[in-house]
Design a protein around this motif. Structure first.
Motif, PDB file in Angstrom:
ATOM      1  N   LEU A 199      -4.378  22.929  21.443  1.00  0.00           N
ATOM      2  CA  LEU A 199      -4.784  21.986  20.471  1.00  0.00           C
ATOM      3  C   LEU A 199      -3.653  21.914  19.338  1.00  0.00           C
ATOM      4  CD1 LEU A 199      -8.655  22.518  20.041  1.00  0.00           C
ATOM      5  CD2 LEU A 199      -7.512  20.726  21.000  1.00  0.00           C
ATOM      6  N   HIS A 200      -3.392  23.148  18.882  1.00  0.00           N
ATOM      7  CA  HIS A 200      -2.313  23.408  17.717  1.00  0.00           C
ATOM      8  C   HIS A 200      -0.972  22.856  18.034  1.00  0.00           C
ATOM      9  CE1 HIS A 200      -0.319  25.220  14.396  1.00  0.00           C
ATOM     10  NE2 HIS A 200       0.427  26.073  15.096  1.00  0.00           N
ATOM     11  N   ALA A 201      -0.540  22.935  19.363  1.00  0.00           N
ATOM     12  CA  ALA A 201       0.619  22.137  19.827  1.00  0.00           C
ATOM     13  C   ALA A 201       0.441  20.692  19.734  1.00  0.00           C
ATOM     14  CB  ALA A 201       1.092  22.741  21.062  1.00  0.00           C
ATOM     15  N   LEU A 202      -0.587  20.397  20.168  1.00  0.00           N
ATOM     16  CA  LEU A 202      -0.871  18.836  20.027  1.00  0.00           C
ATOM     17  C   LEU A 202      -0.867  18.324  18.716  1.00  0.00           C
ATOM     18  CD1 LEU A 202      -3.686  18.510  22.949  1.00  0.00           C
ATOM     19  CD2 LEU A 202      -1.480  17.655  23.024  1.00  0.00           C
ATOM     20  N   ASP A 203      -1.545  18.845  18.030  1.00  0.00           N
ATOM     21  CA  ASP A 203      -1.824  18.721  16.457  1.00  0.00           C
ATOM     22  C   ASP A 203      -0.404  18.599  15.940  1.00  0.00           C
ATOM     23  OD1 ASP A 203      -3.435  18.077  14.287  1.00  0.00           O
ATOM     24  OD2 ASP A 203      -2.815  20.094  13.446  1.00  0.00           O
ATOM     25  N   ARG A 204       0.400  19.549  16.081  1.00  0.00           N
ATOM     26  CA  ARG A 204       1.807  19.569  15.412  1.00  0.00           C
ATOM     27  C   ARG A 204       2.749  18.510  16.014  1.00  0.00           C
ATOM     28  NH1 ARG A 204       0.891  21.296  11.049  1.00  0.00           N
ATOM     29  NH2 ARG A 204       3.093  21.019  10.625  1.00  0.00           N
ATOM     30  N   GLY A 205       2.582  18.165  17.161  1.00  0.00           N
ATOM     31  CA  GLY A 205       3.019  17.150  17.921  1.00  0.00           C
ATOM     32  C   GLY A 205       2.752  15.735  17.125  1.00  0.00           C
ATOM     33  N   ARG A 206       1.395  15.587  16.968  1.00  0.00           N
ATOM     34  CA  ARG A 206       0.833  14.181  16.494  1.00  0.00           C
ATOM     35  C   ARG A 206       1.601  14.157  15.020  1.00  0.00           C
ATOM     36  NH1 ARG A 206      -3.086  13.199  12.801  1.00  0.00           N
ATOM     37  NH2 ARG A 206      -3.347  15.633  12.752  1.00  0.00           N
ATOM     38  N   ILE A 207       1.487  15.128  14.159  1.00  0.00           N
ATOM     39  CA  ILE A 207       1.981  15.169  12.714  1.00  0.00           C
ATOM     40  C   ILE A 207       3.536  14.827  12.886  1.00  0.00           C
ATOM     41  CG2 ILE A 207       2.574  16.473  10.949  1.00  0.00           C
ATOM     42  CD1 ILE A 207      -0.227  17.958  11.262  1.00  0.00           C
ATOM     43  N   PHE A 208       4.278  15.337  13.654  1.00  0.00           N
ATOM     44  CA  PHE A 208       5.721  15.357  13.947  1.00  0.00           C
ATOM     45  C   PHE A 208       5.984  13.744  14.178  1.00  0.00           C
ATOM     46  CE2 PHE A 208       9.567  15.352  16.518  1.00  0.00           C
ATOM     47  CZ  PHE A 208      10.655  16.004  15.629  1.00  0.00           C
ATOM     48  N   PHE A 209       5.293  13.226  15.126  1.00  0.00           N
ATOM     49  CA  PHE A 209       5.754  11.900  15.427  1.00  0.00           C
ATOM     50  C   PHE A 209       5.193  10.941  14.445  1.00  0.00           C
ATOM     51  CE2 PHE A 209       6.068  13.626  19.762  1.00  0.00           C
ATOM     52  CZ  PHE A 209       7.333  13.312  19.944  1.00  0.00           C
ATOM     53  N   LYS A 210       4.083  11.178  13.767  1.00  0.00           N
ATOM     54  CA  LYS A 210       3.430  10.408  12.729  1.00  0.00           C
ATOM     55  C   LYS A 210       4.554  10.262  11.624  1.00  0.00           C
ATOM     56  CE  LYS A 210      -0.185  10.926   9.942  1.00  0.00           C
ATOM     57  NZ  LYS A 210      -1.293  11.709   9.776  1.00  0.00           N
ATOM     58  N   ASP A 211       5.145  11.575  11.210  1.00  0.00           N
ATOM     59  CA  ASP A 211       5.909  11.627  10.147  1.00  0.00           C
ATOM     60  C   ASP A 211       7.280  10.854  10.502  1.00  0.00           C
ATOM     61  OD1 ASP A 211       4.175  13.183   8.730  1.00  0.00           O
ATOM     62  OD2 ASP A 211       5.401  14.843   8.822  1.00  0.00           O
ATOM     63  N   ASP A 212       7.825  11.094  11.741  1.00  0.00           N
ATOM     64  CA  ASP A 212       8.738  10.111  12.255  1.00  0.00           C
ATOM     65  C   ASP A 212       8.628   8.672  12.105  1.00  0.00           C
ATOM     66  OD1 ASP A 212      10.820  12.052  13.215  1.00  0.00           O
ATOM     67  OD2 ASP A 212      10.885  11.227  15.106  1.00  0.00           O
ATOM     68  N   ALA A 213       7.476   8.340  12.568  1.00  0.00           N
ATOM     69  CA  ALA A 213       7.143   6.741  12.569  1.00  0.00           C
ATOM     70  C   ALA A 213       7.152   6.271  11.075  1.00  0.00           C
ATOM     71  CB  ALA A 213       5.856   6.700  13.114  1.00  0.00           C
ATOM     72  N   ALA A 214       6.447   7.194  10.328  1.00  0.00           N
ATOM     73  CA  ALA A 214       6.445   6.830   8.729  1.00  0.00           C
ATOM     74  C   ALA A 214       7.772   6.611   8.396  1.00  0.00           C
ATOM     75  CB  ALA A 214       5.512   7.887   7.893  1.00  0.00           C
ATOM     76  N   MET A 215       8.696   7.679   8.527  1.00  0.00           N
ATOM     77  CA  MET A 215      10.114   7.545   8.027  1.00  0.00           C
ATOM     78  C   MET A 215      10.838   6.399   8.390  1.00  0.00           C
ATOM     79  SD  MET A 215      12.473  11.108   7.889  1.00  0.00           S
ATOM     80  CE  MET A 215      13.368  10.349   9.676  1.00  0.00           C
ATOM     81  N   LEU A 216      10.631   6.176   9.986  1.00  0.00           N
ATOM     82  CA  LEU A 216      11.356   4.746  10.248  1.00  0.00           C
ATOM     83  C   LEU A 216      10.882   3.600   9.675  1.00  0.00           C
ATOM     84  CD1 LEU A 216      11.426   5.693  14.298  1.00  0.00           C
ATOM     85  CD2 LEU A 216      13.335   5.221  13.013  1.00  0.00           C
ATOM     86  N   ALA A 217       9.546   3.523   9.529  1.00  0.00           N
ATOM     87  CA  ALA A 217       8.974   2.168   8.761  1.00  0.00           C
ATOM     88  C   ALA A 217       9.672   1.952   7.543  1.00  0.00           C
ATOM     89  CB  ALA A 217       7.374   2.576   8.728  1.00  0.00           C
TER      90      ALA A 217
END
Ligand code: HEM
Length: 174
Positions: A151-169
């Motif tokens: 769960l922790h790995a999935l959660d960190r992955g979700r945050i990582f990609f969310k932050d990445d997407a926010a940065m790209l936007a």
């Protein structure tokens, strides 16, 4: 660029996190196979398993102390954030698990000597019923930990990609 004192504190926390992560995963994956080996090999594997488990216990205490002392990872009302609660659940479980392992070892009829120095199996009498009780608890906590790590790995992955997407936007807007 030089790190600020706060960044250095986070860096130390991150290093402790990754050391703990590697050895926790090692114990979680290797523990199940120990019983398949002949007694002489099992004694060596138990020495490694109990030594690593003891190290996990000590690292978790140091991590806990370090986070509290420096007030790291404490955003306002952190207890309302599932991500933060998930992180904190690891601490008590990873302190309890080695203690349960120790209790189990104390009643075992085979040698459990952490680092080749601490004879946990000499702390109590051979008692199959008590060993089975603590082995059952040890096993359950191990399954809960495996689930939480995923769960922790999935959660960190979700945050990582969310932050990445926010940065790209943000970059596309500018
Ligand atoms: C966070 C630390 C630890 C983790 C994640 C962990 C994990 C595991 C796992 C997954 C098993 C397999 C359970 C099974 O076969 O049903 C196991 C077995 C065992 N663990 Fe641990 N353990 C830890 C710490 C310790 C410590 C510190 C000790 C002793 C002081 C210990 C003693 C044992 C013993 C005696 C067994 C049974 C081996 C056998 O006869 O098959 N563990 N552990």
């Amino acid at each position: 660029m030089a790190l600020t004192p706060k960044q250095k504190q986070y860096r130390t926390a991150q290093i402790l996190h990754w050391i703990a992560f590697v050895i926790i995963v090692f114990n979680l994956l290797s523990g199940w196979r120990i019983d398949n080996f002949e007694p002489a090999v099992k004694a060596i594997l138990m020495m490694i398993h109990s030594g690593i488990g003891t190290t996990i216990f000590l690292i978790m205490l140091v991590r806990w102390w370090w986070r509290r002392k420096n007030r790291l990872y404490v955003p306002p009302r952190w207890w309302k954030r599932p991500t933060m609660v998930l992180q904190w659940v690891f601490y008590p479980l990873l302190v309890i698990q080695p203690v349960v392992g120790l209790a189990q070892a104390a009643f075992a009829d085979f040698p459990v000597v952490a680092y080749g120095l601490i004879p946990y199996s000499s702390l109590g009498p051979d008692d199959p019923a008590m060993r089975a009780l603590f082995l059952g608890i040890h096993k359950w906590i191990a399954w809960i930990l495996i689930l939480l790590v995923i769960l922790h790995a999935l959660d960190r992955g979700r945050i990582f990609f969310k932050d990445d997407a926010a940065m790209l936007a943000a970059e596309n807007r500018s």
